[in-house]
Write a protein that holds these residues in place. Sequence first.
Motif, mmCIF file in Angstrom:
data_model
loop_
_atom_site.group_PDB
_atom_site.id
_atom_site.type_symbol
_atom_site.label_atom_id
_atom_site.label_comp_id
_atom_site.label_asym_id
_atom_site.label_seq_id
_atom_site.Cartn_x
_atom_site.Cartn_y
_atom_site.Cartn_z
ATOM 1 N N VAL A 77 0.875 -1.171 0.000
ATOM 2 C CA VAL A 77 0.000 0.000 0.000
ATOM 3 C C VAL A 77 0.910 1.219 0.000
ATOM 4 C CG1 VAL A 77 -1.657 1.325 1.353
ATOM 5 C CG2 VAL A 77 -1.893 -1.158 1.189
ATOM 6 N N GLU A 78 0.610 2.163 -0.876
ATOM 7 C CA GLU A 78 1.383 3.404 -0.904
ATOM 8 C C GLU A 78 0.490 4.568 -0.528
ATOM 9 O OE1 GLU A 78 4.917 2.760 -4.164
ATOM 10 O OE2 GLU A 78 3.296 4.116 -4.659
ATOM 11 N N MET A 94 7.779 0.582 10.979
ATOM 12 C CA MET A 94 6.682 1.028 11.846
ATOM 13 C C MET A 94 5.375 0.358 11.415
ATOM 14 S SD MET A 94 5.589 4.967 12.446
ATOM 15 C CE MET A 94 5.056 5.441 14.058
ATOM 16 N N PRO A 95 4.595 -0.163 12.372
ATOM 17 C CA PRO A 95 3.324 -0.787 12.019
ATOM 18 C C PRO A 95 2.228 0.260 11.785
ATOM 19 C CG PRO A 95 3.686 -0.978 14.373
ATOM 20 C CD PRO A 95 4.906 -0.314 13.806
ATOM 21 N N ALA A 96 1.255 -0.132 11.003
ATOM 22 C CA ALA A 96 0.092 0.718 10.754
ATOM 23 C C ALA A 96 -1.113 -0.168 10.504
ATOM 24 C CB ALA A 96 0.332 1.627 9.556
ATOM 25 N N GLU A 113 7.823 -0.192 4.645
ATOM 26 C CA GLU A 113 8.908 -0.840 3.909
ATOM 27 C C GLU A 113 9.815 0.181 3.220
ATOM 28 O OE1 GLU A 113 8.387 -4.586 1.414
ATOM 29 O OE2 GLU A 113 8.428 -3.015 -0.108
ATOM 30 N N ARG A 114 9.242 1.342 2.879
ATOM 31 C CA ARG A 114 10.035 2.367 2.190
ATOM 32 C C ARG A 114 9.462 3.741 2.499
ATOM 33 N NH1 ARG A 114 9.260 2.581 -3.840
ATOM 34 N NH2 ARG A 114 7.982 4.373 -3.363
ATOM 35 N N ILE A 115 10.342 4.689 2.690
ATOM 36 C CA ILE A 115 9.960 6.091 2.856
ATOM 37 C C ILE A 115 10.781 6.874 1.843
ATOM 38 C CG2 ILE A 115 9.873 8.073 4.422
ATOM 39 C CD1 ILE A 115 10.076 6.017 6.764
ATOM 40 N N ASP A 116 10.117 7.552 0.919
ATOM 41 C CA ASP A 116 10.863 8.340 -0.061
ATOM 42 C C ASP A 116 11.646 9.445 0.634
ATOM 43 O OD1 ASP A 116 9.976 6.788 -2.117
ATOM 44 O OD2 ASP A 116 8.778 8.352 -3.089
ATOM 45 N N LEU A 132 3.902 0.509 2.484
ATOM 46 C CA LEU A 132 3.727 -0.483 3.551
ATOM 47 C C LEU A 132 3.477 -1.851 2.929
ATOM 48 C CD1 LEU A 132 1.968 2.275 4.564
ATOM 49 C CD2 LEU A 132 2.080 0.887 6.615
ATOM 50 N N LYS A 133 4.055 -2.876 3.524
ATOM 51 C CA LYS A 133 3.789 -4.252 3.115
ATOM 52 C C LYS A 133 2.760 -4.818 4.080
ATOM 53 C CE LYS A 133 6.200 -8.453 1.785
ATOM 54 N NZ LYS A 133 5.408 -9.517 2.116
ATOM 55 N N LEU A 134 1.673 -5.374 3.514
ATOM 56 C CA LEU A 134 0.610 -5.932 4.336
ATOM 57 C C LEU A 134 1.020 -7.296 4.879
ATOM 58 C CD1 LEU A 134 -2.536 -5.017 2.223
ATOM 59 C CD2 LEU A 134 -1.406 -3.712 4.029
ATOM 60 N N ASP A 135 0.762 -7.519 6.173
ATOM 61 C CA ASP A 135 1.143 -8.778 6.805
ATOM 62 C C ASP A 135 0.283 -9.946 6.340
ATOM 63 O OD1 ASP A 135 2.992 -7.258 8.148
ATOM 64 O OD2 ASP A 135 2.028 -7.426 10.112
ATOM 65 N N GLN A 136 -1.033 -9.782 6.352
ATOM 66 C CA GLN A 136 -1.962 -10.857 5.983
ATOM 67 C C GLN A 136 -2.996 -10.312 5.002
ATOM 68 O OE1 GLN A 136 -1.873 -14.118 7.022
ATOM 69 N NE2 GLN A 136 0.020 -13.675 8.109
#
Length: 154
Positions: A77-78, A94-96, A113-116, A132-136
């Motif tokens: 997700v971006e 960081m979790p979200a 996963e990445r911050i520009d 962000l990379k989704l866990d599930q």
Amino acid sequence: QKLERIKDGPDAEQVTLAEARLKNAKIQQAAAQSSLKDLELTAPFDATVISVDATPGTFVQPGAAMLQLADVANWLVETTDLTERDIATITMGMPATVRFDALPDVEIIGHVERIDLLGQNHQGDIVYTVRLKLDQPDERLRWNMTTSLTFLEN
């Protein structure tokens, strides 16, 4: 007469001709397989075709995108609207909580996963893209769904 012609074995000329035909057929088969490989599209990663923008028989311009691939096992997700004030508190890993407008019953945890490093000017604000990379991931997710994020404490 036939028996007399074949009792000593096959005609050497016919054998030579059949062997030449077989060799030629094998060369043609190899050429056809090579040509077929030139027409085969392969993805650079395990992917699912999620969109095809060409139909059989239509001409596609060189370099034009004709299909879209997605790795539906690893959803990202971006967000592109975090201002410079927001971004100061966001850290790698960081979790979200991620919510989806189309799936109000779904809340998924993702991790940054990445911050520009370079912000973009958007209507007078400097905004940053965070991935962000989704866990599930949920099987009902689709590309370009609207999401909202709530960043959690580490």
